[in-house]
Design a protein around this motif. Structure first.
Motif, PDB file in Angstrom:
ATOM      1  N   CYS A 404       0.856  -1.187   0.000  1.00 59.08           N
ATOM      2  CA  CYS A 404       0.000   0.000   0.000  1.00 59.08           C
ATOM      3  C   CYS A 404       0.892   1.237   0.000  1.00 59.08           C
ATOM      4  O   CYS A 404       2.107   1.148  -0.189  1.00 59.08           O
ATOM      5  CB  CYS A 404      -0.950  -0.009   1.208  1.00 59.08           C
ATOM      6  SG  CYS A 404      -0.163   0.437   2.775  1.00 59.08           S
ATOM      7  N   ALA A 405       0.331   2.402   0.228  1.00 57.24           N
ATOM      8  CA  ALA A 405       1.073   3.657   0.126  1.00 57.24           C
ATOM      9  C   ALA A 405       1.690   4.095   1.451  1.00 57.24           C
ATOM     10  O   ALA A 405       2.243   5.190   1.533  1.00 57.24           O
ATOM     11  CB  ALA A 405       0.153   4.757  -0.381  1.00 57.24           C
ATOM     12  N   HIS A 406       1.634   3.246   2.477  1.00 57.01           N
ATOM     13  CA  HIS A 406       2.182   3.652   3.775  1.00 57.01           C
ATOM     14  C   HIS A 406       3.683   3.923   3.694  1.00 57.01           C
ATOM     15  O   HIS A 406       4.162   4.990   4.080  1.00 57.01           O
ATOM     16  CB  HIS A 406       1.895   2.579   4.833  1.00 57.01           C
ATOM     17  CG  HIS A 406       2.479   2.884   6.174  1.00 57.01           C
ATOM     18  ND1 HIS A 406       1.874   3.754   7.059  1.00 57.01           N
ATOM     19  CD2 HIS A 406       3.621   2.459   6.787  1.00 57.01           C
ATOM     20  CE1 HIS A 406       2.618   3.840   8.157  1.00 57.01           C
ATOM     21  NE2 HIS A 406       3.676   3.060   8.022  1.00 57.01           N
ATOM     22  N   ALA A 407       4.444   2.950   3.224  1.00 61.65           N
ATOM     23  CA  ALA A 407       5.903   3.102   3.162  1.00 61.65           C
ATOM     24  C   ALA A 407       6.337   4.205   2.197  1.00 61.65           C
ATOM     25  O   ALA A 407       7.227   5.002   2.535  1.00 61.65           O
ATOM     26  CB  ALA A 407       6.563   1.780   2.803  1.00 61.65           C
ATOM     27  N   PRO A 408       5.763   4.293   0.980  1.00 62.25           N
ATOM     28  CA  PRO A 408       6.152   5.409   0.107  1.00 62.25           C
ATOM     29  C   PRO A 408       5.951   6.772   0.751  1.00 62.25           C
ATOM     30  O   PRO A 408       6.781   7.677   0.587  1.00 62.25           O
ATOM     31  CB  PRO A 408       5.242   5.223  -1.112  1.00 62.25           C
ATOM     32  CG  PRO A 408       4.986   3.753  -1.154  1.00 62.25           C
ATOM     33  CD  PRO A 408       4.880   3.332   0.285  1.00 62.25           C
ATOM     34  N   GLY A 409       4.854   6.926   1.500  1.00 59.10           N
ATOM     35  CA  GLY A 409       4.644   8.188   2.207  1.00 59.10           C
ATOM     36  C   GLY A 409       5.626   8.374   3.342  1.00 59.10           C
ATOM     37  O   GLY A 409       6.096   9.484   3.605  1.00 59.10           O
ATOM     38  N   ALA A 410       5.972   7.277   4.010  1.00 56.63           N
ATOM     39  CA  ALA A 410       6.875   7.359   5.158  1.00 56.63           C
ATOM     40  C   ALA A 410       8.270   7.818   4.768  1.00 56.63           C
ATOM     41  O   ALA A 410       8.941   8.515   5.545  1.00 56.63           O
ATOM     42  CB  ALA A 410       6.945   5.996   5.853  1.00 56.63           C
ATOM     43  N   VAL A 411       8.739   7.428   3.581  1.00 51.91           N
ATOM     44  CA  VAL A 411      10.109   7.784   3.199  1.00 51.91           C
ATOM     45  C   VAL A 411      10.199   9.133   2.503  1.00 51.91           C
ATOM     46  O   VAL A 411      11.301   9.616   2.234  1.00 51.91           O
ATOM     47  CB  VAL A 411      10.750   6.693   2.303  1.00 51.91           C
ATOM     48  CG1 VAL A 411      10.836   5.374   3.059  1.00 51.91           C
ATOM     49  CG2 VAL A 411       9.991   6.527   0.993  1.00 51.91           C
TER      50      VAL A 411
END
Length: 453
Positions: A404-411
């Motif tokens: 999902c988009a959690h990790a892309p947003g986190a970095v």
């Protein structure tokens, strides 16, 4: 600079979300709300319009999702099945608002609960949904109390329940408080949590429009998104498109603000196209005395940092996107010259690592790995290759690499902090490691990581 508070006269024409708000910040209950044109849009929709007509009206108005993604609301509605035999449909309001630094939906729900109720009523009618849920962040206790009272008031007035306004349309609205997980901001994780399951994102397709809550067609919209709907129904497409400032491609207004060590942190309803500098200096009052502006995040903890060179950008989806960040929730955070970027980013990455659902390996293992490296840099114990390893993690956790988009947003904050403030990361690498690296001709990052972890 000396901060002079700016008085804002809220008007129905320019502030459709906030013009009814009381100066004492107390909730606007049903009698006052209806005296200020409340439920006029709902009555117009239910008594005089076809469902498809409402969907097209919202699409033509250019309303975009206000939760951060900026997807066309009308287009999202149009994805719901046209098959009349699928008569069980759900409308979900994403009121989880777990993004650090974001508090706009809370203000609407606490002070204007009937605006959300009316927005959901119109939306449910357009989507032919018989039941709606407000999935509310568990810590928002006051919002839960006010929403439940507003729902009861609407029921007593014949605006919820059976045969609403004598039109034969039935709609039940329920407040559901969550258990406190950031991942529930992702719509399919929210659906899983609502069903009583673990809050993991679902594989898409199928998308919620075809198979959502309990396998039925479902539409998920943000609080602020739904609160825009009544005014669009009341005033029309041309009015809504005409609010935006300058040449912004986005229609309507947006709740925007600044937090951090500014003189007047807060949130204001402003037209798309208002510059970040205007919000920072005229509304937030600029930085506190003795502090200098260093950087900012345009829309929550999961957006890329920008610098002072970007403050004159219009606050809209396209302009902020071209600058290398995202508008997100448009609740910006100002960073001052006394704050180090390494500890700031480490704090953000700790939050994102803790809030990972653990479903996919890159996110589950990659985010804690970044935290370990950042802690070492913060202590001044970093080693050559650490910054390159962090950059590699940012690529490996980027869009399309995780479930999902959690990790892309986190970095995003990590990769942008390195881009603009690399010298602060380099300062965390111990000097003796530089000397050792020169002596042996360089050290491979992977070997260093094996030694340390």
């Amino acid at each position: 600079m000396t901060y002079i508070p700016r008085h804002i006269e809220r008007t129905p024409e320019m502030h459709p979300l906030t013009w009814r708000m009381r100066d004492d910040k107390q909730p606007v209950w049903i009698d006052e709300y209806r005296s200020k044109n409340g439920y006029v849009g709902a009555e117009k929709a239910l008594k005089g319009m076809e469902q498809e007509e409402i969907v097209n009206l919202v699409k033509d108005a250019g309303l975009k999702g206000r939760g951060g993604a900026g997807f066309s609301t009308g287009l999202k509605w149009s994805l719901m099945p046209k098959d009349e035999s699928m008569n069980i449909r759900y409308l979900l309001c994403n009121a989880d608002e777990m993004e650090p630094g974001t508090y706009k939906d809370r203000m609407l729900m606490e002070q204007m609960p009937h605006l959300l109720v009316e927005g959901m009523l119109i939306s449910a009618f357009a989507l032919k949904s018989y039941r709606g849920y407000i999935f509310l962040r568990g810590e928002y206790i006051e919002a839960a109390v006010n929403l439940r009272r507003a729902i009861e008031e609407a029921k007593a007035a014949g605006l919820l329940g059976k045969n609403i306004l004598g039109t034969g349309f039935d709609f039940e609205l329920i407040v559901h408080t969550g258990a406190g997980r950031y991942i529930c901001g992702e719509e399919t994780a929210l659906i899983n949590s609502l069903e009583g399951r673990r809050a993991n994102p679902r594989s898409k397709p199928p998308f919620p429009a075809s198979a959502g809550v309990w396998g039925k067609p479902t539409c998920v919209n943000n609080v602020e998104t739904l609160c825009n709907v009544p005014a669009i129904l009341e005033h029309g497409v041309d009015w809504y498109k005409g609010i935006s400032a300058g040449k912004s491609e986005d229609a309507g207004t947006k709740l925007m603000g600044f937090s951090g060590r500014v003189k007047n942190p807060g949130v204001w309803e402003l037209p798309f196209g208002t510059t970040a500098r205007e919000i920072l200096e005229e509304y937030a009052g600029g930085m506190r005395d003795g502090l200098k502006f260093k950087a900012w995040q345009p829309g929550g903890a999961g957006t890329d940092f920008l610098t002072a060179d970007h403050l004159d950008l219009p606050m809209d989806f396209a302009s902020i996107g071209k600058a290398g960040s995202r508008l997100g929730t448009a609740l910006a955070m100002a960073v001052d010259n006394e704050i180090g970027m390494v500890p700031l980013v480490r704090n953000l990455e700790e939050f994102f690592a803790r809030e990972s659902c653990g479903w996919c390996t890159p996110c589950r293992d990659g985010l804690p790995w970044s935290v370990k490296i950042l802690r070492a840099l913060e202590r001044g114990e970093g080693q050559p290759g650490d910054i390159e390893t962090l950059q590699q993690l940012c690529r490996q956790l980027g869009p399309g690499k995780t479930f999902c988009a959690h990790a892309p947003g986190a970095v995003e904050p990590l990769q942008s902090a390195i881009k603009y403030f690399r010298e602060e990361f380099e300062a965390g690498i111990a000097k003796q490691h530089f000397n050792n690296a020169r002596a042996i001709g360089g050290i491979q990052p992977n070997n260093l990581l094996k030694e340390r972890w």
